[in-house]
Enzyme design. Structure first.
Site, PDB file in Angstrom:
ATOM      1  N   SER A 143       0.847  -1.194   0.000  1.00 48.09           N
ATOM      2  CA  SER A 143       0.000   0.000   0.000  1.00 48.09           C
ATOM      3  C   SER A 143       0.883   1.246   0.000  1.00 48.09           C
ATOM      4  O   SER A 143       1.660   1.452  -0.919  1.00 48.09           O
ATOM      5  CB  SER A 143      -0.947  -0.033   1.197  1.00 48.09           C
ATOM      6  N   LYS A 193     -19.608  18.220   2.583  1.00 49.40           N
ATOM      7  CA  LYS A 193     -18.714  18.439   3.719  1.00 49.40           C
ATOM      8  C   LYS A 193     -18.605  17.180   4.567  1.00 49.40           C
ATOM      9  O   LYS A 193     -17.547  16.854   5.098  1.00 49.40           O
ATOM     10  CB  LYS A 193     -19.216  19.614   4.568  1.00 49.40           C
TER      11      LYS A 193
END
Length: 344
Positions: free
Chosen positions: A170, A222
């Protein structure tokens, strides 16, 4: 007898008071030093010399007692000859070795940045920077910054090599692909080119107990998914879209640095072991870092470079409990995350 006990108790109390006062003074002095002085020291060790000393100790231990003096004389002659050779051969290359052990937050990035900055001032043509990397990944922005530090070496034209003995997955692989060459141990783990996010939601539990939670935002996206509020399909779709966008950026990062690798085929979140990783183009060769550095010692001077923070007095006295707890929690989260791809 009672007078003796009273005198002893008074002496003990005075001693404790004195020790407490000294501890306070030392803490204040240490804090003052920490504010006004550099609290990190660059430690450099020539690995050639360390290896030579170890080999010689083994030879002396294995030799017959009557032959040890002759061995020692030979060692001194070799040292003089090598010293003269190094003095005459100013063009001998140097190999600079850095170590990066990553956690979820890639907290070693600031140290790596300073080490890279120092090396960029001294590396010369023919030199090489080797990074012994070990990381199972973590936060995207943290590992993006760590990878950018390695990119500084590549952009400056410095030959770089990443050595993976255990794992570079990763975010760890995001760093690894920044090097000119990637070498892996036979069973090192590479890959996991993907993005994962987990968000618990207790909204139904709160609703069952008549607990209302108001999530107020300004801006349509948001907050997409929440822990306490009720999640919507629109929020889930946006959250997934953000993950896909991050994945695309990750794939682009790798494709730019390893163009011969089939990124689309390999960016599935899977992992591969050393030899498999080389066959699929994630790495270039199978070799441990120790074997590579030992081979380079035959032709170059190899230096281990590490920036070490100076410990303050409270840390030396064991007053870093909160940091220990944080490390424990971080390691637990790393273990949980690694269980996704770890093969047993």
């Amino acid at each position: 007898m009672n007078d003796w006990l009273q005198d002893y108790a008074l002496f003990f109390a005075q001693a404790l008071t004195l020790l407490a006062m000294l501890a306070v003074v030392m803490v204040l002095i240490n804090r003052g030093r920490g504010e006004g002085e550099e609290r990190a020291q660059l430690r450099i060790e020539e690995l050639n010399q360390r290896q030579r000393k170890r080999v010689r100790r083994l030879k002396v231990a294995a030799a017959e007692p009557q032959g040890r003096k002759r061995l020692l004389k030979g060692f001194r002659r070799d040292d003089k000859r090598k010293h003269k050779q190094q003095r005459d051969d100013a063009s001998q290359a140097n190999v600079w070795v850095l170590d990066f052990h990553g956690d979820l937050k890639a907290s070693g990035t600031s140290r790596l940045a300073e080490e890279v900055s120092a090396l960029l001032e001294v590396v010369e043509e023919g030199d090489e920077v080797v990074v012994r990397l070990e990381s199972a990944g973590g936060l995207v922005h943290a590992y993006g910054l760590a990878a950018a530090q390695l990119d500084r070496l590549r952009e400056a034209g410095v030959t770089t090599r990443i050595c993976v003995d255990k794992v570079a997955a990763s975010g760890g692989y995001m760093m690894a692909c920044c090097a000119d060459r990637v070498q892996v141990a036979p069973f090192a783990v590479l890959g996991s080119i993907g993005v994962v996010a987990q968000v618990p939601n207790v909204h139904r539990l709160l609703k069952r107990h008549d607990v209302d939670v108001e999530v107020l935002t300004a801006g349509r996206y948001k907050r997409t998914l929440t822990v306490l509020g009720e999640n919507t399909e629109e929020g889930r779709d946006k959250f997934l879209a953000d993950l896909e966008h991050t994945h695309e950026l990750f794939k682009r990062h790798i494709a730019e640095r390893r163009p011969s690798m089939d990124t689309e085929q390999l960016a599935t979140g899977e992992i591969w072991y050393g030899r498999e990783a080389v066959e699929k183009g994630l790495a270039d060769e199978v070799m441990t870092s120790d074997a590579y550095l030992l081979s380079r010692m035959q032709e170059a001077r190899v230096f281990s470079v590490r920036l070490e923070a100076q410990k303050r007095l409270p840390e030396r006295l064991g007053l870093s409990l909160s940091a220990g707890v944080e490390r424990g929690v971080t390691r637990l989260l790393e273990a949980v995350d690694a269980s996704r791809w770890l093969k047993r």
